[in-house]
Write a protein that holds these residues in place. Sequence first.
Motif, mmCIF file in Angstrom:
data_model
loop_
_atom_site.group_PDB
_atom_site.id
_atom_site.type_symbol
_atom_site.label_atom_id
_atom_site.label_comp_id
_atom_site.label_asym_id
_atom_site.label_seq_id
_atom_site.Cartn_x
_atom_site.Cartn_y
_atom_site.Cartn_z
ATOM 1 N N PHE A 842 3.338 51.546 -2.085
ATOM 2 C CA PHE A 842 3.935 50.140 -2.684
ATOM 3 C C PHE A 842 4.680 49.376 -2.162
ATOM 4 O O PHE A 842 4.529 47.732 -2.444
ATOM 5 N N ARG A 843 5.144 49.708 -1.154
ATOM 6 C CA ARG A 843 6.848 47.995 -0.453
ATOM 7 C C ARG A 843 7.310 47.871 -1.600
ATOM 8 O O ARG A 843 7.710 46.805 -1.459
ATOM 9 N N LYS A 844 7.885 48.403 -1.792
ATOM 10 C CA LYS A 844 8.059 47.805 -3.225
ATOM 11 C C LYS A 844 9.110 48.365 -3.723
ATOM 12 O O LYS A 844 9.269 49.746 -4.892
ATOM 13 N N ASP A 990 4.331 39.635 -5.927
ATOM 14 C CA ASP A 990 3.309 39.267 -5.794
ATOM 15 C C ASP A 990 2.592 39.386 -4.159
ATOM 16 O O ASP A 990 1.810 39.835 -3.321
ATOM 17 N N LYS A 991 3.514 38.475 -3.012
ATOM 18 C CA LYS A 991 3.312 38.970 -2.095
ATOM 19 C C LYS A 991 3.480 40.587 -0.938
ATOM 20 O O LYS A 991 2.823 41.275 -0.994
ATOM 21 N N ALA A 992 4.068 41.380 -1.704
ATOM 22 C CA ALA A 992 4.126 42.322 -1.625
ATOM 23 C C ALA A 992 2.509 43.210 -1.836
ATOM 24 O O ALA A 992 2.130 43.850 -0.711
ATOM 25 N N LEU A 993 2.909 43.557 -2.893
ATOM 26 C CA LEU A 993 1.428 44.084 -3.210
ATOM 27 C C LEU A 993 0.007 42.697 -2.683
ATOM 28 O O LEU A 993 -1.092 43.955 -2.720
ATOM 29 N N ASP A 994 0.154 42.097 -2.238
ATOM 30 C CA ASP A 994 -1.168 41.440 -1.770
ATOM 31 C C ASP A 994 -1.391 41.742 -0.200
ATOM 32 O O ASP A 994 -2.102 41.485 0.605
ATOM 33 N N ALA A 995 -0.223 42.554 0.473
ATOM 34 C CA ALA A 995 0.771 43.140 1.741
ATOM 35 C C ALA A 995 -0.911 43.828 1.852
ATOM 36 O O ALA A 995 -1.442 44.800 0.793
#
Length: 995
Positions: A842-844, A990-995
């Motif tokens: 999930f990159r977060k 938002d940006k992380a989830l869109d990646a």
Amino acid sequence: MQNKGLVRLFAVLFALVSIYQLSFTFVASKVEADAEEYAYNKISDQEEDYVAKREKVESRYLDSLQNEKVFDLGFTDFTLKEVKEKELNKGLDLKGGINVTLQVSVKDILKGLANDSKDPIFNKALDQADEASKNSQDDYVDLFFQEFTKLSGGTTKLASPDIFANKVLSEDINFQMTDAQVQPVLRRKIDESITSAFEVLRQRIDKFGVTSPNIQRLGTSGRILVELPGAKDVDRVKSLLQSTAQLEFWETYKAEDVNSFMIAANNRLIDILEVNDTTTTQEDDEEASEIDSLLSDAVKDSADVATQVNPLYDLMVSGGMQGSPIIARVAIKDTAKFNEYISMPEIRQLLPANLQYVEFGWGIAPKDSQVLDLYALKGNRESQPNMSGDVITDAQQTYDMAGRPAVSMQMDNRGAKIWEELTGKAFREGGNIAIVLDNVVYSAPGVSKGAISGGNSEISGDFTLNEANDLANVLRAGKLPASADIIQSAVVGPSLGQEAIDSGMFSFLVAAFLVLVWMITYYGRAGLYADVALVLNIVLIFGILAGLGFVLTLPGIAGIVLTIGMSVDANVIIFERIKEELRAGKGQIQAITDGFANALSSILDANITTGLTAIVLLMFGSGPIQGFATTLIIGILTSLFTAIFITRLMLEGDLAKNKRNFTFTTFITDKLPKNRNIDFLGKRKIAYIISGVLVLISIVSLTTKGLEGGIDFVGGRSYQVRFVDPVNPTQIGEELSAVLGSTEVKTFGDANQVKITTKYKVDVEGSEVDDEIQNLLYDNLVKYYPENFTYNDFTLGANSSQIGILQAVKVGPTIADDIKKDALWAVLGSLVVIFLFILLRFRKWQFSLGAVASLTHDVIIVLGVFSLTSHLMPFSMEVDQSFIAAILTVVGYSINDTVIIFDRIREETQKRGWRGVAIVNSALNSTINRTLNTSLTTLVVLISIFIFGGESLRGFMFAMIVGITVGTFSSLMIATPIMFDTTKDKGEQDKALDA
């Protein structure tokens, strides 16, 4: 779905191969059932010792069929031996048998490499390493090096001529080498010795005659695991495993040679003991005076006669005969005291010059006597025998001149020459040669026909056929390079194993039935297809286990049953997504296609996290835990295949053939609300308070009351004992504590069954302590059994009855520390692995934090519940390896739930953009059906195992039930809210989830 034909082909092939593998198990079970029936009809219940007789008849029946064809497939056939090799192996908890962990003595290996060095620094370093090893996780050899360095201070080197720069290691070590150069050589030599011990044990076990024995090295620690399912003779197994096969040949003295020493020793002991007796306290004198005043003169006179003892001779049943190598006969119970007397420095000083190096040795224990023979062996300055057993090249079970079982031996050329000289000398002098194995004199024959050439010799004694076979096997396999002590053991009686099979299979059938009915009730015809996939999944699991030669254990069955509950999760996720697509107005085919596609990410993520937890279990667990993890991993893989491919294949096939509309509901579930709108985040503060209180109570209880540690973690011995009638555990505990020290006795299952736990002599190695404890248990518990209930009826392995000792477990303190360490690493390792996986996926870090906080919350509360209720529950609440397996399974299950929710949050954000609370609540509401459905299904499975799965699994299942309940709550109300609250910059999320 593309490649339907290929998927269908693979499914059919997998199913056929699995059925083929399982067919051997069915055939083997049928033949064994026939053998049991044959023995039952052959031996009446009225015959004495009918259980043991039936076992022998059954064994002979099966032996007679070993090379007979019992399974004909038309194109090929198989003998019973071949069928047994291919059947699904059952572990000792299902079949009965013996599991031991042996510790090869690194100390003995070092002493051997040092050629029994007398160097004081070397020997003191060994002693201090012994002490340090009791409280250290370091290898023994590391501790020895540390202690030697401290003691030597650089003045003495490992490569000293008196230590390792000797004839034994002359090719590897010279006196110019530094300690740093010697250490790797010693490590290599130690590893070679342990490998040699492993091979010796493997060869012995291969000849033992049990089905599917398992022997494996455990890392580099010198530990060897041995599992013998079906083995019943505990004493025989322990003797086989622990015998070093140290064969020696000694000349002996005659009884008349040591007679004068015995007289002198007895007289000196009278003086020593009289001195000790006169050093009494004033209180002792006053007490004796009071007693004397109560005795009549006649009684006092007889008492005075009784005190006129001859300490040594009074311990003898008889003395030695003229010309005999037997110098005395002593009752077994008095041998320890006799040894103590003749080993006293004051007594050894009385030895004349010709007996200065005498070694005393006891004969082999006879079957029907409680008396041992004592021999005097001709020693030397180095206490070395005239000839050692390393000259033996072969050994066979034979019969002596009287037709009794014996062992014949063949020597190599060097041994044959020494043997000829030794027997020639004995013939000329009329002497005897003692044949000594592991410090026990098996026989001491004279030589009547001159020197024996050719290197042939024989060991005779009061052997049974099995003992003679075992002895020949041990000698043929070779001697162990060092002693091997049993530091952990588990012995399960055959009756308990059968009960485990019955309860395990019943819980399996109940769980499977409930899940199958639930899926049809909830999803209708689609649920039926999910059930077909589930049945195929079960067949594949058992087929793979059989094909790969895995051993099925009770925890393994629990893993399969849990897989049943968890494998429906993939189908539930898929069906719920298809229902969403249908509600969005899509057609049947498109809804099914999109439902499977959208569910795939969540299914893979969820199963990967559970699989990672299972891998951690496999790495850090041992025995039963590894069995549980193995079946869980296989179950995850097969359930993915059946849910993703087989269920879809059947759905699309039915749709194409019958043009049927699937609603994925029934008249019952159709009335459930479709679009929930629960404000989960709005209630998170209440959830935080509830969880905070529960965590606080748990921590307080853990720090004040603690946990009830099982012997896995604290060391000790435990015995599962069954009586005919209900007993009072408190009363039994008090009685046993009087003889064993602090002893815990608890009801274990029914009121006529208890679990006895003691730390009596837990630091003492050797089977003698096991025998001593079993004798003490029998002596104190026999009054609770019917008349004529013998020691053999009571002991495990000597009986097949439904009462007496059903199971015995021993864990030494050193291995207990290691198990505890491994368990801690397993829990911490699983949390770290999950944190990293969530972070990668999930990159977060907020997602990882939420997941790990939720898991930590679940673990603390489960531990707290066990701490609070350990003395209230009517079943064992001990924290052991199985409990750790339960904790890690809960971790895997809980993260499974959390990942499904996180996946939906990511998907919703990618579709509609980040909308804060709305997105999170929407994700939680859209997955709530799946969360509750899977949780309820899994709980139904766990409760069925808890009720029907047997007493040994109840604590394990209770931890799982608590964990799944808490884990479901934390996935909804802890993991996601923490992730939300720690994400300060929603745009960045938002940006992380869109990646």
